[in-house]
Each structure stands twice: as structure tokens, then as C-alpha cells.
Design an enzyme around this catalytic site. Structure first.
Site, PDB file in Angstrom:
ATOM      1  N   GLU B  15     -36.642  31.944  17.576  1.00  0.00           N
ATOM      2  CA  GLU B  15     -36.540  32.206  19.000  1.00  0.00           C
ATOM      3  C   GLU B  15     -37.229  33.536  19.244  1.00  0.00           C
ATOM      4  OE1 GLU B  15     -34.996  31.757  22.945  1.00  0.00           O
ATOM      5  OE2 GLU B  15     -35.956  30.621  21.381  1.00  0.00           O
ATOM      6  N   CYS B  63     -31.843  34.888  26.634  1.00  0.00           N
ATOM      7  CA  CYS B  63     -32.222  34.167  25.436  1.00  0.00           C
ATOM      8  C   CYS B  63     -32.049  32.680  25.640  1.00  0.00           C
ATOM      9  CB  CYS B  63     -31.322  34.659  24.315  1.00  0.00           C
ATOM     10  SG  CYS B  63     -31.417  33.674  22.855  1.00  0.00           S
ATOM     11  N   CYS B  66     -28.557  31.774  22.468  1.00  0.00           N
ATOM     12  CA  CYS B  66     -27.171  32.235  22.428  1.00  0.00           C
ATOM     13  C   CYS B  66     -26.729  32.716  23.797  1.00  0.00           C
ATOM     14  CB  CYS B  66     -27.041  33.331  21.399  1.00  0.00           C
ATOM     15  SG  CYS B  66     -28.512  34.342  21.294  1.00  0.00           S
ATOM     16  N   HIS B  70     -24.253  36.339  25.017  1.00  0.00           N
ATOM     17  CA  HIS B  70     -24.603  37.471  25.878  1.00  0.00           C
ATOM     18  C   HIS B  70     -23.774  37.452  27.159  1.00  0.00           C
ATOM     19  CE1 HIS B  70     -27.826  39.057  23.471  1.00  0.00           C
ATOM     20  NE2 HIS B  70     -28.444  37.909  23.425  1.00  0.00           N
ATOM     21  N   ARG B 481     -25.595  35.023  15.118  1.00  0.00           N
ATOM     22  CA  ARG B 481     -26.579  35.755  14.320  1.00  0.00           C
ATOM     23  C   ARG B 481     -26.054  37.079  13.795  1.00  0.00           C
ATOM     24  NH1 ARG B 481     -28.661  32.772  17.525  1.00  0.00           N
ATOM     25  NH2 ARG B 481     -30.345  31.376  16.941  1.00  0.00           N
ATOM     26  N   SER B 504     -30.332  40.713  15.619  1.00  0.00           N
ATOM     27  CA  SER B 504     -31.658  40.726  15.006  1.00  0.00           C
ATOM     28  C   SER B 504     -32.247  42.129  14.978  1.00  0.00           C
ATOM     29  CB  SER B 504     -32.595  39.756  15.733  1.00  0.00           C
ATOM     30  OG  SER B 504     -32.124  38.439  15.575  1.00  0.00           O
ATOM     31  N   CYS B 548     -33.798  36.056  16.122  1.00  0.00           N
ATOM     32  CA  CYS B 548     -33.677  35.740  17.533  1.00  0.00           C
ATOM     33  C   CYS B 548     -34.239  36.927  18.279  1.00  0.00           C
ATOM     34  CB  CYS B 548     -32.218  35.513  17.885  1.00  0.00           C
ATOM     35  SG  CYS B 548     -32.044  34.671  19.447  1.00  0.00           S
ATOM     36  N   CYS B 551     -36.045  35.661  23.534  1.00  0.00           N
ATOM     37  CA  CYS B 551     -37.160  34.957  24.123  1.00  0.00           C
ATOM     38  C   CYS B 551     -37.532  35.546  25.478  1.00  0.00           C
ATOM     39  CB  CYS B 551     -36.703  33.525  24.319  1.00  0.00           C
ATOM     40  SG  CYS B 551     -38.007  32.468  24.746  1.00  0.00           S
TER      41      CYS B 551
END
Lengths: 186, 574
Positions: B15, B63, B66, B70, B481, B504, B548, B551
Site C-alpha cells: 500500500e 489509507c 487500515c 486511523h 501493522r 511503517s 503501508c 496511500c
């Protein structure tokens, strides 16, 4: 028959969110009185999680940003997913988890409705987070809604389309993130 | 002989957008590695000056994977700031939606994103379906979708794609790479599960929608509670939850677990996946409330791969710095005081190896300067790995009985030593074990909810924000993650400052001012690459973290397609 109008895009990044904003705009501006069930969904940024939704429908109109070499900002494309030459190099795309890959997975499973894709070439993406759309993309909206209405009339010639001309996509784009759809009860 | 540089950009099947550059010596061993996120994400900027109660709805749009993580973090950071007493029902609902997300995310990750790093699809076409059926019983008493007839059908389906010259979803593999270790029959088993995963993930996605109100962006969390009142009080909706949960559990128990077990046995001696990690510190957050008192995962950290003791996190020691990140301020700042002023310095020309093995000059990162949009988070000035593996290791060190059970059972069944946990293989197994924990214990939350609903139907606590007061609050928790945290400051009833420290970031961040590297970079060094034009080992390692890189842009990319004929002429409007 069940018809889905599905807008895709990340609304935090200007033109990239046009699909999602457009879905809210259509929902606010139009009422479709048809013997078919017409549902409007803001598909946001999700890929795989859209699969269970999409398979519920017979016809899907998917609205998204599209890249096409040689096109201009605000150019609009409309085509059948089945007509799309599948020579796509995903290596060339930064986003492997995305709309096309999702559709391709559905096709692999032999479970995919008839999908029309309406794409518009974005101008501004991701320079700064904003809900605002560029003039070029806003300028394309009239054409996009015309295509949508004509396609719905093609499916159902008796469909009555009522609209409220006061609704503007710029105003809608500021509230899409917290707006409820009126026409997604299915 | 000078070192050669390999660039992989973009790393796909993740992602977001990530670039990895490595240098290899004459034996193709990686001597240095750099991880660069090449997309600017100024997500914190857009919430400034807004109503704090809107933050959750906005940040969930970060994103495409997920969202509910968030969303919840944005809501709970505000709840922490204004001190809300959350109703139990709301706590359980949020826990259940989190479980559904873990299940969805991990299944999709292992099969659809990471699986093809372990499974050679083309080899599966050569398999004997009957033998493959027998093989599947070695890893599971009741295998899933591995009957001879079904495996034959899978082969035919994929063969048809190959014959048509259209590999579709399998178009970009390094098929035939020597570091693929499964037999054709084992590849076929996994391929069948790959196709089934596309089906099963639907159930997991629907789980999220039952109490989330809608997918893809759920809408049932508000500051002070949840809004899914009618669904909570409707027995048929709760029964639907249970049924779908059980469908997913069956897949985890009889496909996902056995497949990772099989991979664990077959890859036990492949150097690139059992190389021990260089960042030996692991941290995780609280996650998955099982009842009023207990969580499935508990916050803490371990140091130097030492499983004999776990420590408590001191939140004041979390800092982010930008020595090598494209931001103005270099010095370490606590997330409450974080700044996001961009300072982009671009790339420099370097010689790199292309897909044919030729040396060509292309723009490459300048590792002496700034080279990534990701910051470098540190705890007590040390780099940490976060993620499902960290969650398992920390839980193990804490003596968490549930976690100890699944980890020990897996090690026993696979014959792998404890040190195999600290590897790429261990990281992939850790994610599966976390999924296994949720299917084994998640129903405890469901039962606690049912029990609580018998005498308490409250779902919301009113919580006004006083415009004359200043507040600050944060959410820290374990998401698919790893450890996610959102930090907020509120002034005049509006958002004054906002920072997300995402999992990430901990894993993928660049070097810090001390020259210490984060996990992505450090753990690649020392790995030998079989074929430098097809660096599968690097991709396997990086995918094992489930990157991740939130995006930003996902324009439908139709390169090589002649779409001109589908362009609509504005004259169409008449």
C-alpha cells in the site's frame, strides 16, 4: 436489476478524490426514479474491501481518476471494463493494491458484474492535502453527469431523473468526508 | 571492484509508494541499504483548525487498507484529551471491528500481497493434483480446498490465463527464481488457497460493515461512543457476525496456518529468509479488549532479542527526527510538538543495475543528505521494529499465556528453533500467529458484549469540548501493522496540532543522526542476492513487514493501453 454508482478516490489529495466527491454530488443533486434499484456509494480508498459490495450488483458505473498519455487535464473517458486491453504493467503503477487489481481478482474468480469505467484525468494530486478540486476537473463534471444520466437511460428508458441545479461539486467536496448518502439503502 | 547499486522502485504489492536502493559487493551480498518513501504525505496539515470531533472521519481517509485503525485512533486521541468515560459496549464494538480488520488484513497480506514471494505460480501448473491432495494432509487434519478435483480446476483456470498470454494478477512474478523452495504440489496447494482467500476476505470485510455501518469507510465511531445501536440490539445481526467469523476461522485454521507451517519447513534452510535481524528491539501496543479488564495484546518492549524480560513503555521517550527526511527541522521532537514543514532536496545521478544487468545512470537517492518522506522515530534513541512479530515477541516475554501457547505450538509443529522467530520467516509466521490468536480468542469479546447487553444498553457518553480550555491527548494501540499512535492538541475548540506516528514509520524510516538504521535498511544488509536482475529476496524481506506507506494517489494507470478511442468529446453535451 441492481445498479451501482461507485466513486473511488482519496479525498485528502485534491483531484485524486474526484470520484468519491462526484458520488456525493450525484447523490445530493439527483433523484433517480427507476424500476431498477440504483445505489450510490463513496468507495473512498479501499480496494479488496469493495469486492463484497461490487458483486451484489448487476451493473456498475465506476468513477475514478485515470492516467492516459497524451490526454489533457479534465479529459473524460467512458468505456466497458471488458473492452480494456489487459496489457497493464502493474510494475508501472505505484499502487498495486488498487482498483484495477481488485477488478482483475474478481475476474479471475469469474465473479464480476458488467462494469463501465468513467475516468477523468486529474490535474493536482498530493502536493498538499486539500479537499478542493482543480478548475479543469470541476469543468469536466457537467460532461460526467451527462454521460451517467444517458447511460442510466440506456439501461432504463423510463427512468425519471429529477435534479436540483443549485448543487455544486465544490461545496460538496468540502463535506464529503462526513456526509451520509441518501441513496445507498440496499 | 566497486559496489553495484540496485534500485527497486516502486516496490509493488504494498500500500503506497516505496523505493529501496541497495549496494552489493562482487559476491552479490548487500553491503548497504536505503529505504525511501517517495510520496509526500502532509496528512496532519489538513486537520489543523478543524473541529476535533471530525478528525476521525478525515484521518480514516489516509489509507486504503487500515481505515478503521486511523478512524479509531483519531476518535480515541480526542477522547483521551477530553477524558471521556467510554461505555463498555462501545469498547467491545471497537475491539470487534479491530478483530475483523486484523483478520481481513492479514489474510489479504499473506495471500494476495506476500504469498507470491513464497509461491511459484508457474511451478504449480506442473503439479500432480492427486499427490498435492495427499501432501496437504501433512500440515492439517482437515485441509481446505485441496481435493484433487478442485486442484485440477485451479490448474485449468491458471493455465488458461497463461495460454492466453494474460497472466493478469500473476503477471509480475520472478517465476523460476532459485530461492523458491516449494515443490510443484505445495505451490498448487497454496495457489488454491490464494484463490479462496479472495472469497474469504469478503466475509471479513462484511464483519467490519456489520457494526461499522458501512464499508469501505466505517462511520459508527463518534467521540464518546458508537452509533451502531440498532445492530447491537438485533440478535440476527449478531448471529451474522458469529457465522462470518466462523467462516474466516475455518480458513485460518485449515489453510493459512498449514500453509505457513509448510513454508516454515521448506524455507528453514534458505539463507535469505532465516538471516537474523540486525535491529534487535521490538515494541508493541495494547490491542483487542477481550473483556472489561483484559486485552489480548499488551503494550511493552524487549531489547536485544531477549525474551526473558519485557519492559513498560515511557511515552516521553518517543521522538521523531528528520536528519535524512525531507523536512525542515532535524532535531528529535516529541510527537506533541512534531513539525511537518517540507524541505525536498531531490535525487542525484548514480550508476545502477537495470533489469538486463547493465549499468546505467539514473536519479538515485543521496544518502549523505535527505532521502525520504518518512521520519525516523526512536525510543530512548534506539530504533525498534513494530508489527505482528513484535507483538508476539513482547507478549511471549511478558508471559502472556495465550500468546505463549500459539507460539510454542507452532515452533513444535514446524521444528523451527526460537531464534527462527527473529527472521523474515519469523515475521511472516508472527503475522499468521497473531491471526490465529484472534480466531481462537476473539469470541470472548463477542460473549462479553452479549453478557453486558443484558443489563446495559448504553453506547454513548456526552462529552462537550470547552473552548476556553487547552487539551492534549493521544491514542497508542496495536493495529495490523504494529504500534500506531496519533497525538492531538486542542485549543479554542479547534485542532491546534496533530501527528500520526504510524507503524511503517518505525520500520521503514531512514538513518538517524547517529547513523543508526531502522529495520528495513538494517535487516537487508548481509543478504546474498541470487540474481541481481530479479531481486526476489529483497522484495520478500520488505513485504514481510506488510509496508503501508499511506496511500496518496491511486490513479488508474492505463499505460500501454490505447484509451484514446474512449475519450468523450465535450461536444457530446450538444
Amino acid at each position: 436489476m441492481k445498479i451501482l454508482i461507485l466513486g473511488i478516490g482519496n479525498i485528502l489529495f485534491g483531484d485524486e478524490g474526484v470520484g468519491a466527491h462526484f458520488a456525493h454530488y450525484i447523490d445530493e443533486k439527483y433523484q433517480f426514479l427507476s424500476k431498477h434499484q440504483i445505489v450510490i456509494i463513496d468507495g473512498g480508498t479501499l480496494a479488496h474491501q469493495l469486492i463484497p459490495l461490487i458483486v451484489e450488483f448487476d451493473r456498475v458505473i465506476l468513477i475514478d481518476c485515470i492516467e492516459n498519455e497524451g490526454g489533457d487535464y479534465g479529459d473524460v473517458f467512458f468505456f466497458d471494463y471488458a473492452d480494456m486491453p489487459m496489457t497493464i504493467s502493474w510494475q508501472g503503477s505505484a499502487h498495486e493494491v488498487e482498483t484495477l487489481q481488485t477488478l482483475e481478482m474478481m475476474r479471475t474468480q469469474g465473479d464480476i458484474p458488467s462494469i463501465k469505467i468513467m475516468g477523468v484525468i486529474p490535474k493536482r494530486i498530493g502536493s498538499d492535502p486539500t479537499f478542493a478540486l482543480s478548475d479543469e476537473v470541476v469543468g469536466a463534471v457537467a460532461l460526467m453527469e451527462e454521460i451517467l444520466c444517458r447511460y442510466l437511460l440506456e439501461i432504463d428508458p423510463e427512468c425519471q431523473i429529477l435534479s436540483d441545479s443549485k448543487v455544486e461539486i465544490r461545496a460538496i467536496s468540502q463535506i464529503s468526508f462526513k456526509r451520509d448518502m441518501k441513496q445507498n439503502d440496499f | 571492484m566497486a559496489n553495484k547499486r540496485i534500485v527497486i522502485d516502486p516496490i509493488t504489492r504494498i500500500e503506497g509508494h516505496l523505493r529501496i536502493e541497495v549496494e552489493v559487493d562482487e559476491n552479490n551480498v548487500i553491503t548497504n541499504a536505503f529505504s525511501s518513501s517517495t510520496l509526500w504525505r502532509g496528512l496532519e496539515v489538513i486537520v489543523k483548525g478543524r473541529d476535533p470531533k471530525d478528525v476521525g472521519l478525515i484521518v480514516q481517509r489516509i489509507c486504503g487498507v487500515c481505515t478503521s485503525s486511523h478512524y479509531r485512533a483519531g476518535i480515541e486521541a480526542v477522547e483521551d484529551a477530553i477524558k471521556v468515560n467510554l461505555p463498555l459496549n462501545a469498547k467491545y464494538v471497537r475491539s470487534m471491528i479491530a478483530q475483523a480488520l486484523f483478520l481481513h488484513d492479514h489474510i489479504v497480506h499473506f495471500y494476495l500481497l506476500h504469498g507470491l514471494d513464497w509461491v511459484d505460480v508457474i511451478s504449480a501448473l506442473k503439479a500432480d493434483p492427486k499427490k498435492a491432495e495427499q501432501e496437504s494432509f501433512k500440515y492439517c487434519k482437515t485441509p481446505y480446498a485441496t481435493g484433487e478435483a478442485e486442484l485440477k480446476a485451479v490448474q485449468e483456470k491458471v493455465q488458461k490465463m497463461v495460454d492466453g498470454g494474460q497472466l493478469g494478477i500473476f503477471a509480475n512474478g520472478y517465476w523460476g527464481n532459485k530461492t523458491y523452495k516449494l515443490s510443484p504440489e505445495q505451490n498448487l496447494i497454496a495457489l488454491s488457497h490464494y484463490l479462496r482467500a479472495i472469497e474469504v476476505q469478503r466475509d471479513a470485510a462484511k464483519l467490519m460493515a456489520i457494526l461499522g455501518g458501512k464499508q469501505p469507510h466505517p462511520q459508527s465511531f463518534v467521540v464518546g461512543g458508537v452509533t451502531c445501536v440498532r445492530d447491537l440490539l438485533d440478535p440476527s445481526r449478531l448471529a451474522e457476525w458469529k457465522t462470518r467469523f466462523e467462516n474466516v476461522k475455518a480458513f485460518v485454521d485449515c489453510a493459512y496456518y498449514p500453509d505457513v507451517l509448510m513454508a516454515g519447513k521448506m524455507y528453514a534452510n534458505e539463507p535469505s529468509v532465516v538471516q537474523e535481524v540486525s535491529v534487535p528491539n521490538f515494541m508493541s501496543g495494547d490491542g483487542i479488549a477481550l473483556n472489561a479488564q483484559e486485552n489480548l495484546f499488551n503494550a511493552g518492549y524487549i531489547l536485544n532479542k531477549d525474551l526473558s524480560q519485557a519492559f513498560k513503555i515511557d511515552e516521553n521517550l518517543i521522538m521523531e527526527e528528520c536528519t535524512h527526511s525531507w523536512y525542515q527541522e532535524n532535531k528529535p521532537l516529541h510527537p506533541y510538538d512534531g513539525e511537518t514543514e517540507p524541505n525536498y532536496t531531490g535525487f542525484v545521478e548514480k550508476m545502477t543495475i537495470d533489469g538486463e544487468g547493465k549499468n546505467v545512470a539514473i536519479p538515485a537517492i543521496n544518502e549523505k543528505g535527505k532521502y525520504s518522506w518518512i521520519k525516523s522515530p526512536r525510543y530512548d534513541s534506539k530504533p525498534f521494529e513494530v508489527g505482528p512479530l513484535a507483538c508476539m515477541l513482547v507478549g511471549y516475554a511478558q508471559g502472556n499465556e495465550r500468546i505463549k501457547r500459539v507460539v510454542d505450538e507452532f515452533l513444535q509443529a514446524s521444528g523451527l528453533p526460537v531464534k527462527a522467530l527473529f527472521t523474515t520467516l519469523g515475521r511472516t509466521a508472527g503475522r499468521m500467529l497473531q491471526t490465529k490468536l484472534i480466531v481462537d480468542y476473539g469470541m470472548e469479546t463477542f460473549n462479553a458484549l452479549i453478557e453486558n447487553l443484558k443489563n446495559d444498553e448504553s453506547t454513548y457518553t456526552p462529552c462537550p469540548i470547552d473552548e476556553k480550555k487547552e487539551y492534549r491527548g493521544r491514542y497508542i494501540g496495536e493495529v495490523p501493522r504494529g504500534m500506531l499512535s496519533h497525538w492531538i492538541r486542542i485549543k479554542d475548540g479547534k485542532v491546534e496540532n496533530y501527528q500520526c506516528v504510524v507503524p511503517s514509520t518505525w520500520n521503514a524510516g531512514p538513518e538517524d543522526s547517529q547513523g543508526k538504521k531502522g529495520p528495513y535498511e538494517a535487516n537487508l544488509i548481509g543478504m546474498k542476492i541470487e540474481d541481481i536482475t530479479k531481486p526476489l529476496e529483497i522484495i520478500r524481506e520488505i513485504h514481510s513487514y506488510d509496508p503501508c506507506i499511506a496511500c496518496a494517489v491511486h490513479v488508474m494507470d492505463t499505460k500501454g493501453n490505447k484509451l484514446g478511442e474512449y475519450k468523450i468529446d465535450p461536444k457530446y453535451l450538444g
